[in-house]
Scaffold this motif. Structure first.
Motif, short mmCIF file in Angstrom:
data_model
loop_
_atom_site.label_atom_id
_atom_site.label_comp_id
_atom_site.label_asym_id
_atom_site.label_seq_id
_atom_site.Cartn_x
_atom_site.Cartn_y
_atom_site.Cartn_z
N GLN A 78 0.85 -1.19 0.00
CA GLN A 78 0.00 0.00 0.00
C GLN A 78 0.88 1.24 0.00
N LYS A 86 1.61 -5.61 5.63
CA LYS A 86 0.96 -4.61 4.79
C LYS A 86 1.72 -3.30 4.91
N THR A 92 2.42 -7.64 -3.52
CA THR A 92 1.25 -8.24 -2.88
C THR A 92 1.27 -9.75 -3.10
#
Length: 330
Positions: free
Chosen positions: A159, A236, A243
């Motif tokens: 992210q 994360k 990912t």
């Protein structure tokens, strides 16, 4: 208590995010239930949610659980709030549905479970991953791999940049495998009891705000009582560049791999694709089972005992990471 509700079940929702929206849709689509009020934190989001669903809003979750016309409280708020909202709702004699985790610690969760029993009220912890087509396909195919001896479960999300929200706050999200206890629950549902847990974790603190992190990584090694060894990886944020959502199960007669929403079974006969179905509609299925339980007494797909056990294992991982030792799971 199961199957005793005969009139329309009046529901209040705490939260205005994705899960709350799916719950509201499911509740309003079922003749057995009626959404009557919602509560949240941000006035603009509360107003928009209330207008969209045609219900009233209250200023706080405390006001919502105090209402005498609310039968069922559905909690879709930040992890750190779950324990206190569940406790208060049960004390006011409400049935409760809460997104996982029930609490950020096993001791607190155990107290809530006992409170629900004393109050003779439903306490249901959502674990929709067990309803998913992916999980059901794994269960159906598992006998073909023979005796499982190794599992690797990875849930890594890149992210960029990391958001400043409760899911990136140490105290509000909780220990990574507690906040994301579904990663543990999937394995305990498939493979049973865990004997020992060894875990390490790392946080990258955010430079923007105190208490927030920009990334986290948690790696737990589980030894099941069957002898199976499992590696659970959760991470994360900005430090995660690729990912990875994969699950690999190695057995003495084959292997099973899940990559995102694609599945493959490998045996002596070769490779075979697995039908894993869709992730859509899981909150609706969960809600329907809650209403079935309250109106006709049909058992819900997940028990409090199994949900609590997964949280116990996750809490053991937390303690292992804190003290740097392997923890035996009671």
């Amino acid at each position: 208590m199961p199957g005793t509700q005969t009139r329309t079940i009046q529901v209040g929702i705490v939260g205005t995010g994705y899960a709350a929206t799916r719950r509201a849709e499911a509740i309003q689509a079922d003749d057995r239930s009626q959404l009557i009020t919602i509560a949240g934190h941000k006035p603009d989001q509360i107003a928009a949610f209330a207008q969209t669903h045609g219900v009233s809003a209250v200023k706080s979750w405390q006001k919502l659980v105090e209402r005498s016309d609310v039968d069922l409280v559905v909690i879709c708020s930040a992890n750190y709030e779950h324990e206190k909202i569940v406790r208060t709702a049960l004390e006011y004699g409400k049935h409760v549905v809460v997104e996982y985790p029930l609490a950020l610690g096993a001791i607190e969760a155990f107290e809530l479970i006992n409170l629900a029993k004393r109050q003779n009220k439903l306490l249901h912890v959502e674990h929709i991953e067990l309803l998913s087509g992916i999980h059901q396909s794994i269960k159906a195919a598992l006998p073909e791999v023979g005796i499982p001896f190794h599992v690797r479960s990875a849930s890594l999300m890149s992210q960029q940049p990391a958001p400043e929200k409760w899911s990136y706050h140490r105290e509000q999200f909780g220990f990574p495998l507690v906040g994301a206890v579904s990663r543990i629950h999937r394995l305990t549902d498939l493979f049973g009891k865990v004997a020992t847990v060894s875990c390490q974790t790392r946080f990258w603190d955010s430079s923007k705000a105190s208490g927030y992190f920009s990334s986290c990584l948690c790696i737990a090694h589980l030894r099941f009582t069957s002898g199976l060894l499992a590696e659970v990886i959760y991470g994360k944020g900005e430090a995660i560049w690729q990912t990875d959502r994969t699950l690999t199960i190695q057995g003495d007669r084959g292997a099973l791999t899940i990559d995102g929403e694609q599945g493959k079974l490998t045996t002596a006969a070769g490779d075979r694709s697995l039908e894993v179905g869709s992730r859509r509609g899981l909150f609706a299925k969960d809600t329907a089972q809650v209403l079935d339980y309250l109106t006709i007494g049909t058992p819900i797909y997940v028990s409090l005992d199994s949900s609590f056990y997964a949280l116990q294992v996750a809490d053991a991982a937390r303690r292992s990471a804190e003290i740097g030792e392997t923890i035996e799971v009671e």
